[in-house]
Design a protein around this motif. Structure first.
Motif, short mmCIF file in Angstrom:
data_model
loop_
_atom_site.label_atom_id
_atom_site.label_comp_id
_atom_site.label_asym_id
_atom_site.label_seq_id
_atom_site.Cartn_x
_atom_site.Cartn_y
_atom_site.Cartn_z
N LEU A 90 -0.48 10.85 10.89
CA LEU A 90 -0.27 10.08 9.67
C LEU A 90 0.76 9.00 10.00
N PHE A 93 1.85 5.45 4.36
CA PHE A 93 1.20 5.44 3.05
C PHE A 93 0.90 3.98 2.71
N MET A 95 0.02 1.45 0.02
CA MET A 95 0.20 1.44 -1.42
C MET A 95 -0.31 0.13 -2.01
N ALA A 96 -1.39 0.26 -2.74
CA ALA A 96 -2.10 -0.90 -3.26
C ALA A 96 -1.73 -1.15 -4.72
N HIS A 102 -5.37 2.71 -2.82
CA HIS A 102 -4.36 3.41 -2.03
C HIS A 102 -5.05 4.09 -0.86
N VAL A 104 -4.18 5.73 3.50
CA VAL A 104 -3.16 6.04 4.50
C VAL A 104 -3.53 5.34 5.80
N PRO A 172 -1.94 -3.62 6.08
CA PRO A 172 -1.57 -3.58 4.65
C PRO A 172 -2.73 -3.10 3.78
N PRO A 173 -2.46 -2.89 2.48
CA PRO A 173 -3.54 -2.53 1.57
C PRO A 173 -4.56 -3.67 1.45
N ALA A 186 3.19 -3.88 -3.57
CA ALA A 186 2.24 -3.24 -2.66
C ALA A 186 2.80 -3.35 -1.26
N GLY A 187 2.36 -2.48 -0.40
CA GLY A 187 2.84 -2.50 0.98
C GLY A 187 2.56 -1.18 1.66
N VAL A 188 3.28 -0.97 2.75
CA VAL A 188 3.08 0.25 3.53
C VAL A 188 4.41 0.97 3.67
N LEU A 189 4.40 2.27 3.45
CA LEU A 189 5.57 3.09 3.70
C LEU A 189 5.29 3.85 5.00
N PRO A 190 5.95 3.44 6.10
CA PRO A 190 5.63 4.04 7.40
C PRO A 190 6.10 5.49 7.48
N VAL A 191 5.41 6.27 8.26
CA VAL A 191 5.75 7.68 8.48
C VAL A 191 5.83 7.91 9.98
#
Lengths: 219, 219
Positions: A90, A93, A95-96, A102, A104, A172-173, A186-191
């Motif tokens: 993973l 996330f 996020m749209a 939305h 991953v 990105p979304p 909106a954007g990406v939350l990195p994991v």
């Protein structure tokens, strides 16, 4: 990632949904496997699926995993049950501006085949050293050597990488055109998977130093 | 973790190897599921196992996952194929004084059953909101609402938690008695999944603020 096809897609491995996320080249497949520690191994007993998480490693175009010679999973597979070995990461996330878009970001490999027991003792020992070396280079040489009984109690399985593919989402979304006008973040939350501060065994001898191979690492 | 048995062990779920690592209580099973984002879903097509990573969520004693109504995985499962849904967490590398006693700390749940399509529209919408809420509370209300076509294009599956168990390893390495006398560093290298700095979508409108639900979190 390239468009090279080293592993020709089959009915099982061809990525049907969102085919542009599929990759069939050795470099992508190897990189995703090598970035993983745990594989989820699927097998069938009496028509029912089982998915067992287990540590694994790769050497050339083979994946390996191991366990107790008494393990039900290993016994079933070694007895000729087909396998699906999946490794996934993973990465974020996505996020749209609508729930529907939305998603991953991820990297995953699915590898299908039959696994076989490593029966030759020298090959088994070497494969266990490969496993140690790929995670903690230099550790193997520091350890009390493996003995005959331990080697006997350990089953190592190997499976050729032949029928496998990778699936990857990045970036990105992707929203519906009209939704870009909405004032929604909106954007990406990195994991990421990270290692933390080592915890010394309370029974370490006084003066024993932490080896370098424990240095924190981002996977 | 307790010794309560909420999910009576069966042939499939009873932990046979290292039985003291097995847990059958609701609190342990729920906590492991709720700490996870991705499940590995095993199913069988023509006698062959498939393991697909997918995001999932839990509500009461049910797990849910979703995807495109055109997905092969969902179609197979919805058509009556039994499922094994596995959620695992790698918590640390357990580094012993011998290779044999190296291990990993982990938490895992295996849940077996038959999954069913959520057909009621209101229930489907609520379950998608549950999914969003459990990861990013408050986000659902900020989004452009789900429309009819999107709801139709999304399949949600649910499976009762009935036949399931947890397996957990914690703590330091357990070495052979005589190996504790060796001057070899032993201990645990912890592993965590963490979220990083959010990456703004380049197409965000000027002045759009990052919402609070993106705050970094350790899973």
């Amino acid at each position: 990632m390239t468009d090279t096809v080293d592993f020709p897609p089959t009915k099982k491995t061809k990525v049907k949904r969102l085919p542009y996320r599929g990759h069939y080249d050795r470099a992508t497949v190897h990189a995703i496997l090598d970035a993983g520690v745990i594989a989820h191994v699927g097998y069938v007993i009496d028509g029912h699926p089982y998915v067992t998480p287990t540590s694994f490693w790769r050497h050339e175009d083979r994946v390996y995993w191991h366990g107790s010679s008494a393990s039900r999973m290993l016994e079933t597979i070694e007895g000729g049950s087909p396998v699906c070995l999946t490794v996934s990461h993973l990465d974020g996330f996505v996020m749209a501006r609508s729930g529907f878009h939305h998603s991953v970001n991820y990297r995953a490999v699915m590898a299908f085949g039959m696994a076989h027991k490593v029966t030759d003792e020298a090959e088994k020992l070497q494969s266990l050293k490969d496993f140690s070396d790929r995670l903690f280079p230099g550790r193997w040489e520091m350890l009390r050597p493996v003995n005959k009984q331990e080697l006997k109690a350990t089953m190592v399985l190997k499976m050729d990488l032949k029928e496998c593919s990778a699936k990857v989402r990045t970036g990105p979304p992707v929203d519906d055109d009209e939704d870009y006008a909405l004032p929604i973040w909106a954007g990406v939350l990195p994991v990421k998977m990270v290692t933390g501060e080592p915890v010394d065994d309370p029974r370490n001898l006084p003066g024993v130093k932490r080896p370098d191979h424990l240095n924190p690492k981002i996977w």
